[in-house]
Write a protein that holds these residues in place. Structure first.
Motif, PDB file in Angstrom:
ATOM      1  N   UNK B  44       0.844  -1.188   0.000  1.00 15.96           N
ATOM      2  CA  UNK B  44       0.000   0.000   0.000  1.00 15.96           C
ATOM      3  C   UNK B  44       0.883   1.243   0.000  1.00 15.96           C
ATOM      4  N   UNK B  45       0.230   2.396   0.055  1.00 16.05           N
ATOM      5  CA  UNK B  45       0.944   3.663   0.079  1.00 16.05           C
ATOM      6  C   UNK B  45       1.916   3.715   1.260  1.00 16.05           C
ATOM      7  N   UNK B  46       1.534   3.127   2.377  1.00 15.50           N
ATOM      8  CA  UNK B  46       2.366   3.193   3.574  1.00 15.50           C
ATOM      9  C   UNK B  46       3.409   2.084   3.649  1.00 15.50           C
ATOM     10  N   UNK B  47       3.029   0.888   3.236  1.00 16.53           N
ATOM     11  CA  UNK B  47       4.004  -0.209   3.201  1.00 16.53           C
ATOM     12  C   UNK B  47       4.274  -0.489   1.727  1.00 16.53           C
ATOM     13  N   UNK B  48       5.227   0.278   1.174  1.00 14.12           N
ATOM     14  CA  UNK B  48       5.362   0.265  -0.282  1.00 14.12           C
ATOM     15  C   UNK B  48       6.362  -0.776  -0.774  1.00 14.12           C
ATOM     16  N   UNK B  49       7.053  -1.446   0.140  1.00 14.65           N
ATOM     17  CA  UNK B  49       7.821  -2.637  -0.236  1.00 14.65           C
ATOM     18  C   UNK B  49       7.308  -3.789   0.606  1.00 14.65           C
ATOM     19  N   UNK B  50       7.170  -4.953  -0.015  1.00 16.32           N
ATOM     20  CA  UNK B  50       6.613  -6.083   0.727  1.00 16.32           C
ATOM     21  C   UNK B  50       7.465  -7.316   0.611  1.00 16.32           C
ATOM     22  N   UNK B  51       6.812  -8.433   0.382  1.00 15.22           N
ATOM     23  CA  UNK B  51       7.502  -9.722   0.438  1.00 15.22           C
ATOM     24  C   UNK B  51       8.562  -9.846  -0.652  1.00 15.22           C
ATOM     25  N   UNK B  52       8.360  -9.210  -1.800  1.00 14.21           N
ATOM     26  CA  UNK B  52       9.343  -9.358  -2.889  1.00 14.21           C
ATOM     27  C   UNK B  52      10.690  -8.754  -2.489  1.00 14.21           C
ATOM     28  N   UNK B  53      10.654  -7.514  -2.027  1.00 19.66           N
ATOM     29  CA  UNK B  53      11.910  -6.853  -1.672  1.00 19.66           C
ATOM     30  C   UNK B  53      12.506  -7.519  -0.428  1.00 19.66           C
ATOM     31  N   UNK B  54      11.637  -8.045   0.438  1.00 22.96           N
ATOM     32  CA  UNK B  54      12.132  -8.752   1.614  1.00 22.96           C
ATOM     33  C   UNK B  54      12.894 -10.017   1.195  1.00 22.96           C
ATOM     34  N   UNK B  55      12.340 -10.768   0.220  1.00 21.25           N
ATOM     35  CA  UNK B  55      13.029 -11.970  -0.269  1.00 21.25           C
ATOM     36  C   UNK B  55      14.355 -11.585  -0.911  1.00 21.25           C
ATOM     37  N   UNK B  56      14.305 -10.521  -1.675  1.00 25.40           N
ATOM     38  CA  UNK B  56      15.517 -10.030  -2.335  1.00 25.40           C
ATOM     39  C   UNK B  56      16.603  -9.739  -1.298  1.00 25.40           C
ATOM     40  N   UNK B  57      16.216  -9.022  -0.243  1.00 29.87           N
ATOM     41  CA  UNK B  57      17.185  -8.634   0.779  1.00 29.87           C
ATOM     42  C   UNK B  57      17.771  -9.869   1.463  1.00 29.87           C
ATOM     43  N   UNK B  58      16.910 -10.814   1.778  1.00 25.42           N
ATOM     44  CA  UNK B  58      17.376 -12.031   2.439  1.00 25.42           C
ATOM     45  C   UNK B  58      18.305 -12.827   1.521  1.00 25.42           C
ATOM     46  N   UNK B  59      17.915 -12.948   0.256  1.00 29.68           N
ATOM     47  CA  UNK B  59      18.679 -13.798  -0.653  1.00 29.68           C
ATOM     48  C   UNK B  59      20.019 -13.193  -1.052  1.00 29.68           C
ATOM     49  N   UNK B  60      20.124 -11.874  -1.012  1.00 31.99           N
ATOM     50  CA  UNK B  60      21.434 -11.264  -1.254  1.00 31.99           C
ATOM     51  C   UNK B  60      22.408 -11.814  -0.213  1.00 31.99           C
ATOM     52  N   UNK B  61      21.912 -12.000   1.005  1.00 30.58           N
ATOM     53  CA  UNK B  61      22.738 -12.546   2.073  1.00 30.58           C
ATOM     54  C   UNK B  61      23.168 -13.974   1.777  1.00 30.58           C
ATOM     55  N   UNK B  62      22.202 -14.780   1.325  1.00 29.04           N
ATOM     56  CA  UNK B  62      22.536 -16.166   0.994  1.00 29.04           C
ATOM     57  C   UNK B  62      23.612 -16.186  -0.094  1.00 29.04           C
ATOM     58  N   UNK B  63      23.453 -15.284  -1.057  1.00 34.65           N
ATOM     59  CA  UNK B  63      24.438 -15.201  -2.141  1.00 34.65           C
ATOM     60  C   UNK B  63      25.805 -14.808  -1.594  1.00 34.65           C
ATOM     61  N   UNK B  64      25.816 -13.803  -0.735  1.00 34.50           N
ATOM     62  CA  UNK B  64      27.092 -13.302  -0.210  1.00 34.50           C
ATOM     63  C   UNK B  64      27.800 -14.370   0.612  1.00 34.50           C
ATOM     64  N   UNK B  65      27.026 -15.271   1.217  1.00 37.08           N
ATOM     65  CA  UNK B  65      27.630 -16.244   2.128  1.00 37.08           C
ATOM     66  C   UNK B  65      28.494 -17.258   1.392  1.00 37.08           C
ATOM     67  N   UNK B  66      28.408 -17.297   0.066  1.00 37.68           N
ATOM     68  CA  UNK B  66      29.299 -18.169  -0.695  1.00 37.68           C
ATOM     69  C   UNK B  66      30.754 -17.917  -0.318  1.00 37.68           C
ATOM     70  N   UNK B  67      31.027 -16.673   0.066  1.00 39.52           N
ATOM     71  CA  UNK B  67      32.389 -16.278   0.424  1.00 39.52           C
ATOM     72  C   UNK B  67      32.895 -17.057   1.632  1.00 39.52           C
ATOM     73  N   UNK B  68      31.994 -17.600   2.423  1.00 43.55           N
ATOM     74  CA  UNK B  68      32.399 -18.311   3.636  1.00 43.55           C
ATOM     75  C   UNK B  68      33.084 -19.642   3.326  1.00 43.55           C
ATOM     76  N   UNK B  69      32.878 -20.165   2.122  1.00 45.88           N
ATOM     77  CA  UNK B  69      33.648 -21.355   1.731  1.00 45.88           C
ATOM     78  C   UNK B  69      34.777 -20.975   0.765  1.00 45.88           C
ATOM     79  N   UNK B  70      34.530 -19.947  -0.047  1.00 42.70           N
ATOM     80  CA  UNK B  70      35.537 -19.546  -1.032  1.00 42.70           C
ATOM     81  C   UNK B  70      36.767 -18.961  -0.329  1.00 42.70           C
ATOM     82  N   UNK B  71      36.524 -18.123   0.660  1.00 42.21           N
ATOM     83  CA  UNK B  71      37.632 -17.435   1.326  1.00 42.21           C
ATOM     84  C   UNK B  71      38.592 -18.386   2.052  1.00 42.21           C
TER      85      UNK B  71
END
Lengths: 281, 386
Positions: B44-71
């Motif tokens: 809505x006008x007040x909650x203008x980002x929802x589950x999509x951007x939330x998934x995006x934010x979470x999954x960026x983390x999962x992606x970044x964590x690849x470094x924990x084995x690569x490093x």
């Protein structure tokens, strides 16, 4: 020496370029479209981040006299309706899809950082007109990834509906909740009742309607200013003195006289956005 | 090597068919959303980002964590991770792909997405996010593929790939830092306006990502001959436990700053999320579920009795993953919008269609992941057999 002369020169050259470029890049990054001069310019008032813009060219702003609106109960609604009508703002009749450019709200909602528990009943119950603040340092412009929202030299924060990708980052960035999004087609009609979201008889053919998926907000009637007219809400308020519009950079303008002689407040000045809307409470 | 994804057991085919079905349903829902507009969702006008951007934010983390084995493998020559680096890299590929899809479905005008490139805007963090995500995607596909090709030919990976690997390490940190900057630089959003948002993001990512990696390793062990090895798994357990503890510490710091300063704007969202605010309690059960799951999982990952038993280990990994998904995928994004800049509370409720689209993208991510893992394992199994 391990380092060859050639390598040294390479590194020296690269660091020089970086040294020259970095501050400029940093400024672009930090300040959005605000010109570099405003960073360094003196003047105690500017430096606090609360004051008026540096006097360069025209700079539009409002003074809203909330006392006048309190006396004339219907006036605010009249201004709101007029604005929404001439800008073809759709009415979806539900909060979820809602679009609004200018509206009324409570004191504590408008002035979140200035609410206190011992204010007068009258001030507490009065309604306050809120709209886009056309900030000098607009966070929405800084956030927009396509320059679909931009600041004009006269201080108007404008929208290019054809450029907007609908990411809504500007809505997250705006500290005043002044931006709306077309969650559905504003040109359409209600499936059940057949009611058009923009009433046909009020459709203003001189102003574009929007498509779904773009952000919109108060444009300070930029289309009327271009023709030498006043913003619609100011015109509706008429001679009541409820809304005073003018050039903040012109020391002889009416608005400057009012600002010089009356105590006014701004919404959330502590954020450093330098809003151009001033309120007389 | 792609042809290796086309053959497989009947179990493999059923799994892929299942994912394809979910993708199809998600695709159909997206067509509906595309035709109707984003009003199809609960935003809505007040909650203008929802589950999509939330998934995006979470999954960026999962992606970044690849470094924990690569490093550890490439920088510290920690050989135990040698077998799973490719799994970490390909998990990053699948996650970033999901991120990009979640951004696309969240756009009001997806056909204009290229405007970000046509009108580059360096003062917008979204511009930089687009750059770091795409480069990270490229780096992981490229490095993974080159190393795997070398594996197949039973050759050591070419030397020129090393710089790309080294760049990918700080780059992993950058994707989550820049994503945190999307939130952390916004005036008037007290909940996000915190300097430790980026470290918080990284800490929670380095717990959630490796937890998923362990789960994947355990699944792979059952369906193929590939075994990541006890030592590698237990090292990941240590990483998860420490990262999760640091994350808890960071969250407690947020509580201290907000409540000790006693500034209403800073307390409001925390109140809304954990205790309810002015009669609104929508997210309170979710946040406490997250707390209970997170703390229990950390205990399980620290106690040898639990962490050495595969069943308990898997359970703990599921718990920590789900806990952090709630924390970042729901609390962080929705909480930032509630209360709104006028201190009004507008709750956000998912719509059914929104859920189907989200599931469709997760299914697509798992589809990409399965194909990539199938190829990687096929190459490695040949290696083992030969």
């Amino acid at each position: 020496m391990d380092m060859k002369r050639r390598d040294f020169l390479k590194i020296a050259g690269i660091s020089t370029i970086a040294g020259i470029g970095a501050p400029a890049a940093l400024q672009v990054l930090l300040k959005g479209e605000v010109p570099a001069s405003s960073f360094a310019s003196g003047g105690a008032e500017e430096e606090t981040g609360h004051g008026v813009a540096a006097p360069v060219g025209r700079r539009y702003g409002f003074v809203i006299d909330t006392r006048v609106f309190a006396k004339d109960q219907g006036l605010a609604q009249k201004c709101i309706n007029a604005c929404h009508r001439i800008h073809n703002v759709p009415d979806f009749r539900n909060k979820k899809d809602e679009i609004k450019w200018i509206w009324e709200t409570g004191y504590a909602n408008a002035f979140t950082s200035k609410s206190h528990n011992l204010r007068s009943d009258e001030v507490h119950h009065r309604k306050y007109m809120v709209l886009c603040n056309h900030c000098d340092n607009p966070p929405c412009v800084r956030a927009c990834p396509t320059k679909a929202t931009f600041k004009r030299p006269d201080g108007i924060v404008a929208m290019d509906y054809h450029r907007c990708i609908g990411c809504r980052f500007c809505m997250a960035a705006c500290p005043y909740g002044s931006r709306s999004f077309n969650w559905r087609d504003p040109r359409g009609k209600d499936d059940k009742t057949g009611r058009y979201f923009i009433e046909r008889k009020h459709l203003n053919k001189d102003f574009p309607t929007r498509m779904r998926g773009v952000v919109e907000k108060c444009n300070l009637c930029v289309e009327r200013l271009a023709k030498g007219k006043m913003p619609k809400c100011v015109e509706e308020a008429g001679n009541s003195g409820a809304m005073i519009f003018g050039d903040l950079n012109d020391p002889h303008s009416e608005i400057r006289k009012v600002l010089a002689s009356t105590f006014t407040i701004q919404r959330k000045p502590e954020l450093g956005t330098k809003p151009s809307i001033f309120y007389i409470v | 090597m792609l042809e290796k994804a086309l053959v497989g057991s009947s179990r493999y085919k059923v799994w892929m068919a299942f994912l394809l079905a979910l993708m199809g349903i998600g695709g159909l829902s997206y067509i509906q959303q595309y035709n109707y507009g984003l009003g199809y969702t609960g935003m809505s006008r007040d909650v203008s980002w929802g589950v999509y951007i939330a998934q995006f934010t979470f999954l960026v983390g999962v992606a970044a964590s690849g470094v924990m084995v690569v490093l550890p493998y490439y920088l510290h020559n920690y050989k135990v991770f040698g077998k799973i680096t490719i799994l970490g890299e390909f998990l990053a590929v699948a996650s970033v792909s999901m991120c990009l899809m979640f951004i696309m479905v969240d756009l009001g005008q997806p056909l204009r997405a290229l405007n970000v490139l046509l009108h580059p805007t360096p003062h917008s963090i979204l511009f930089w996010d687009m750059i770091v995500l795409n480069v990270y995607l490229f780096l992981n596909i490229f490095v993974g593929w080159v190393v795997l090709t070398a594996n197949k030919k039973e050759m050591p990976p070419p030397k020129w790939i090393k710089p790309f690997i080294y760049i990918s390490i700080p780059w992993a940190v950058s994707i989550h830092t820049v994503t945190a900057f999307l939130y952390a630089g916004l005036p008037g959003r007290h909940f996000w306006l915190t300097a430790i948002l980026a470290p918080r993001f990284l800490a929670s990512a380095f717990a959630a990502g490796p937890a998923l990696l362990i789960l994947l390793c355990l699944v792979i062990k059952r369906v193929s001959k590939f075994d990541a090895g006890q030592e590698a798994i237990q090292k990941l357990v240590t990483i998860i436990a420490y990262a999760a503890l640091i994350n808890v510490f960071f969250v407690l710091l947020e509580f201290f700053t907000s409540y000790y300063s006693n500034i209403p704007g800073h307390m409001d969202t925390l109140n809304y999320l954990f205790f309810g605010l002015r009669g609104h309690h929508q997210l309170v059960p979710w946040m406490w579920t997250s707390v209970v799951l997170g703390i229990s999982a950390i205990v399980m990952l620290l106690v040898p009795y639990f962490k050495l038993k595969e069943g308990f280990l898997a359970l703990a990994c599921v718990m920590i993953f789900f806990s952090l998904w709630i924390d970042k995928g729901i609390g962080l994004v929705i909480g930032g919008f509630v209360p709104n800049p006028l201190e009004e509370i507008t709750p956000y409720y998912l719509t059914f269609g929104e859920v189907l689209i989200t599931l469709g993208i997760w299914a697509t991510g798992f589809f990409i992941l399965t194909v990539l893992y199938k190829i990687a394992l096929a190459v490695r199994e040949e290696e083992l057999i030969v």
